[in-house]
Design an enzyme around this catalytic site. Structure first.
Site, PDB file in Angstrom:
ATOM      1  NE  ARG A 124      -3.787   2.252   2.572  1.00 40.35           N
ATOM      2  CZ  ARG A 124      -4.140   2.659   3.645  1.00 40.35           C
ATOM      3  NH1 ARG A 124      -3.783   2.198   4.963  1.00 40.35           N
ATOM      4  NH2 ARG A 124      -5.265   3.305   3.750  1.00 40.35           N
ATOM      5  CG  ASP A 184     -17.333   3.978   2.982  1.00 38.44           C
ATOM      6  OD1 ASP A 184     -16.522   2.912   3.165  1.00 38.44           O
ATOM      7  OD2 ASP A 184     -16.714   4.928   2.161  1.00 38.44           O
ATOM      8  NE  ARG A 187     -20.557   0.199  -1.269  1.00 38.20           N
ATOM      9  CZ  ARG A 187     -19.237   0.906  -1.509  1.00 38.20           C
ATOM     10  NH1 ARG A 187     -18.582   1.319  -0.591  1.00 38.20           N
ATOM     11  NH2 ARG A 187     -18.808   0.980  -2.746  1.00 38.20           N
ATOM     12  CG  HIS A 211     -13.114   5.560   1.749  1.00 36.03           C
ATOM     13  ND1 HIS A 211     -14.035   4.743   1.836  1.00 36.03           N
ATOM     14  CD2 HIS A 211     -12.490   5.096   0.475  1.00 36.03           C
ATOM     15  CE1 HIS A 211     -14.730   4.104   0.487  1.00 36.03           C
ATOM     16  NE2 HIS A 211     -13.260   4.222  -0.120  1.00 36.03           N
TER      17      HIS A 211
END
Length: 351
Positions: A124, A184, A187, A211
């Site tokens: 990452r 988010d 959802r 996030h």
């Protein structure tokens, strides 16, 4: 008798503009109203996410002018033409495209979706460093061409990249926003509504923080039709399992991964999410969205320059304020942990 028209000589008058022939002008009694505003949105990156955002902006009539920018000229022109060919079915919007940043000049809102894709086995941190290099090429010319615009960052990891965009742009923090947990939270509202068999628009619920995996579900402030859910259950002496709540939160976090696994990428939901942010910002609707903002000074995050999602009032000036939502001690602790998670990554980047 057959006649032919010879080509005009160099001394011939230039042909009239066809619009001048087609329309008979009227005498103007007054100049155009000075209150009329021309709204321009630029979308940087014409991948699946960028084009879903552009398409939603067009269908919802959010801009007078839409500029597309990308480093791939052939794909860029193809996407522009494809949208222009739908002009008869859309509200009137001028659509432009170029690899040159001057196309974004005078934008009210610049939406950045460009970003490097993660290679197999790549860490990452390595991906972030490549995206930081990319942002060094993107953000300064955007800021230079549109010094009064609002920057809306959608590229992932959105919280750290929003911080980088803030530093590179030199803009005040109220005009640099990340899309954060706006999707988010959508959802989250859908899953709660589905669980209770109600309309998602009647559910008030937020995911805040990163996030990503360290996001925080604010269960204590959830309401349905104005009724606080957890306090209602407690008053009715109805027991509920914490595991049930956590499973819903995990479904929120895993939602994007599932879509990517099934279709290869996410696009439509983020398109609607970002269009809703654009509408709130440019039409000064002052709605509250959970978006990534500079969190220093809020909810016990005192000395950390970190961007993460908080319930934020948005309007024409960008960030107007952060909502003072009541958090339980556990929620506040998790939010600070989320801030530390993001800060650790920023520190590794050396910015």
């Amino acid at each position: 008798m057959e006649t032919t028209t010879s080509p005009p000589s160099s001394s011939s008058k230039p042909p009239l503009n066809i619009a001048q022939i087609f329309f008979k002008p009227i005498k103007k009694s007054a100049p155009p109203s000075p209150t009329k505003r021309h709204t321009k949105i630029s979308v940087i990156g014409v991948g699946n996410v960028g084009m879903a955002i552009a398409q939603t902006i067009l269908t919802q009539d959010l801009a007078d002018e839409l500029a597309l920018l990308d480093s791939n000229p052939s794909k860029l022109r193809g996407e522009m033409l494809d949208l222009q060919h739908a002009a008869a079915f859309l509200p009137r919007t001028r659509i432009l495209a170029s690899v040159d940043y001057s196309i974004t000049s005078g934008s009210d809102l610049c939406i950045v979706t460009a970003g490097a894709r993660q290679n197999p086995g790549e860490s990452r941190l390595s991906l972030l460093q490549r995206n930081m290099t990319l942002f060094k090429q993107i953000i300064p010319p955007l800021a230079s061409n549109s010094p009064d615009s609002i920057l809306l960052i959608v590229s992932n990891p959105v919280d750290v990249l929003t911080y980088i965009a803030w530093k590179l742009s030199g803009f005040p923090s109220n005009r640099v926003i990340g899309s954060g947990t706006n999707l988010d939270s959508s959802r989250f509202r859908f899953l709660i509504a589905d669980h209770l068999d109600v309309n998602a628009q009647d559910v008030q619920a937020y995911i805040v923080g990163e996030h990503g995996d360290s996001s925080v579900a604010l269960w204590s402030s959830i309401s349905v039709g104005g009724v606080p859910v957890l306090s209602f259950l407690e008053k009715q002496q109805i027991t509920y399992e914490k595991e049930t709540l956590e499973s819903i939160h995990k479904s929120v976090i895993g939602g994007a991964y599932e879509v990517i696994k099934l279709k290869g990428y996410t696009s439509w939901a983020i398109g609607y999410s970002v269009a809703s942010l654009a509408r709130t910002l440019l039409r000064d609707q002052r709605r509250i969205h959970p978006v990534s903002v500079l969190a220093k000074g809020f909810y016990g995050i005192e000395n950390q320059e970190v961007f993460l999602s908080l319930p934020t009032q948005l309007g024409r000036g960008g960030v107007l304020g952060v909502t003072n939502v009541h958090l339980t001690d556990e929620e506040a602790h998790r939010l600070r942990e989320s801030a530390n998670t993001i800060l650790e990554v920023q520190n590794q980047l050396g910015i």
